[in-house]
Design an enzyme around this catalytic site. Structure first.
Site, PDB file in Angstrom:
ATOM      1  CG  ASN A   7       5.807  13.542 -25.308  1.00  0.00           C
ATOM      2  OD1 ASN A   7       5.699  12.677 -26.148  1.00  0.00           O
ATOM      3  ND2 ASN A   7       5.042  14.111 -24.425  1.00  0.00           N
ATOM      4  NE  ARG A  91       2.982  10.158 -23.174  1.00  0.00           N
ATOM      5  CZ  ARG A  91       2.165  10.749 -23.848  1.00  0.00           C
ATOM      6  NH1 ARG A  91       2.202  11.880 -24.729  1.00  0.00           N
ATOM      7  NH2 ARG A  91       0.784  10.592 -23.561  1.00  0.00           N
ATOM      8  CG  HIS A 180      -3.907   9.557 -19.646  1.00  0.00           C
ATOM      9  ND1 HIS A 180      -5.306   9.750 -19.914  1.00  0.00           N
ATOM     10  CD2 HIS A 180      -3.344  10.472 -20.525  1.00  0.00           C
ATOM     11  CE1 HIS A 180      -5.449  10.547 -20.691  1.00  0.00           C
ATOM     12  NE2 HIS A 180      -4.355  11.122 -21.020  1.00  0.00           N
ATOM     13  NE  ARG A 244      -8.473  11.691 -28.096  1.00  0.00           N
ATOM     14  CZ  ARG A 244      -7.630  11.572 -27.095  1.00  0.00           C
ATOM     15  NH1 ARG A 244      -7.776  10.726 -25.788  1.00  0.00           N
ATOM     16  NH2 ARG A 244      -6.326  12.215 -27.279  1.00  0.00           N
ATOM     17  CD  GLU A 391       1.351  12.388 -17.874  1.00  0.00           C
ATOM     18  OE1 GLU A 391       0.994  13.500 -18.003  1.00  0.00           O
ATOM     19  OE2 GLU A 391       0.875  11.514 -18.625  1.00  0.00           O
TER      20      GLU A 391
END
Ligand code: ADP
Length: 405
Positions: A7, A91, A180, A244, A391
């Site tokens: 990642n 990823r 996601h 956010r 994940e």
């Protein structure tokens, strides 16, 4: 098969070495401060952690450092040589409209990924550097790209087009992508299997998956396929997040920008880093600290908490309407897996939709080691599950599947 999951971010590379036969993580670590100085932290089962300062001017040196850590017995190495790594799975945050599923890396695929630079410059460039670093140090090892956006590519046009003239899609590829995706896929797949055991047809199930972490998104998954999701063209859209905004009237953006004299870049930073739970509470982007402040009587912290619970509830309702029913709600990621009060309030008052959770099961979910934790009341028609996401496992499994084809 041994699969290295990579990642690559702007100044860091996270990695995990999986044995896909057992799902065991043999070693994992983090190379950070890339482009500044360089540091590796490496952990392997049953061995002392290894940490070292290693110069990492680019991602390429980070890949070299992690390969060294994986193969050097003195530093917690778990394999003899890098040739034991059968495949590498990356990823990838944004596959744009170009990638609908995981893909083997070829020179053409790298070119195609370069097309995503415009859509996600902060992510795509580091991904490309990670891929090139692996090509440099492990040139013969097959690499696979697994996209955060791919699972959402099944959304129908009415869900993914925005109300702007079509020419802006043609020119700039402006549409909803969603993020996601690997997590929504993983938890909805497990929920679907649990529902199948209860006699539901897995091609007809209706599931709302709530991935609630620092970044949060909620998806509608019908018959195993994503039909809508709360994040949009960027991960800024949807429910309130750690720092956010989530969705708000787009005119507010222009209004604040003008009043504060922000540049577009400053406005972007503001909406990504200064808003959300942090902005509303004035306390923290970390929900645990927001809850502690709320419990201590801080009104703004309570407001941030309430906005989050209300937002989740609205998505559960609207996605149930969009799918024409609901069989299960799934909670996952840092908040979803660990916070009973958010789960309780998010589905509280939805008894009219035949959703009810069991307080004891909800409060004790974190102690369970089950992959699918059922927290619904026995009389609830809709199942409510807590499913710890994984994940990296999806990336490792998909990588194995693709290189074995
Ligand atoms: P990321 O999006 O960075 O992967 P995570 O999935 O790790 O984020 O989630 C981070 C969020 O989870 C933080 O808001 C944190 O407060 C919350 N969280 C983690 N553990 C708990 C807990 N035990 N109780 C409440 N919130 C928690």
């Amino acid at each position: 098969m041994y699969v290295l999951v990579v990642n690559a971010g702007s100044s860091s590379v996270k990695y995990q070495l999986f044995d896909t036969a057992t799902h065991n993580v043999m070693a994992k670590g983090l190379c950070e401060r890339i482009g500044i100085d360089g540091k590796i932290i490496h952990k392997a089962e049953g061995r002392p952690d290894y940490a070292a300062d290693i110069p990492m001017p680019t991602h390429s040196q980070a890949i070299k450092a992690l390969v060294d850590a994986l193969t050097n017995k003195q530093h917690g190495g778990v394999i003899e040589s890098m040739h034991e790594i059968n495949a590498i799975g990356h990823r990838i945050v944004h596959g744009g409209p170009y990638f609908t599923k995981s893909t083997l890396v070829t020179p053409e695929v790298i070119k195609e990924l370069e097309n995503c630079r415009d859509l996600a410059p902060l992510h795509t460039e580091p991904h490309l550097m990670g891929i090139r670093g692996c090509l440099e140090y492990m040139p013969d090892t097959p690499q696979v790209l697994v996209f955060d956006t791919a699972f959402h590519q099944t959304m129908p046009p009415e869900a993914y087009f925005y109300p702007v003239p079509q020419e802006y899609y043609d020119k700039y590829k402006i549409r909803k992508y969603g993020f996601h995706g690997t997590s929504h896929y993983y938890v909805s797949n497990l929920a679907n299997k649990a529902l199948e055991k209860l006699g539901k047809n897995p091609d007809e199930t209706k599931i709302v998956t709530c991935h609630l972490g620092n970044g949060s998104s909620i998806s509608a998954v019908k018959g195993g396929k994503c039909t809508d999701t709360s994040m949009g063209f960027t991960p800024l859209d949807g429910i309130i997040m750690g720092s956010r905004t989530g969705s708000m009237d787009p005119a507010i953006v222009l209004y604040i920008l003008e009043k504060e004299g922000f540049t577009p870049w400053q406005m972007n930073e503001f909406m990504n880093k200064k808003c959300g739970l942090l902005g509303v509470s004035g306390v923290s982007s970390d929900l645990r600290e927001v809850i502690a402040a709320k419990d201590g009587g801080n009104k703004n912290a309570k407001l941030a908490f309430d906005i989050l619970c209300y937002g989740i509830k609205k998505y559960i309702g609207s996605y149930s309407a969009a799918m024409g029913g609901l069989d299960a709600v799934v909670f996952t990621a840092g908040i979803g897996e660990n916070n009973p009060s958010i789960r309780k309030l998010a589905v509280g008052g939805l008894e009219f939709m035949n959703i009810k959770i069991d307080s004891d099961k909800n409060n004790n979910a974190s102690r369970s080691k089950e992959p699918v934790i059922d927290i619904s009341d026995e009389k609830s028609g809709v199942k409510v599950y807590v499913i710890p996401t994984n994940e990296e496992l999806v990336i490792a499994s998909d990588t194995e599947r693709i290189v074995s084809m």
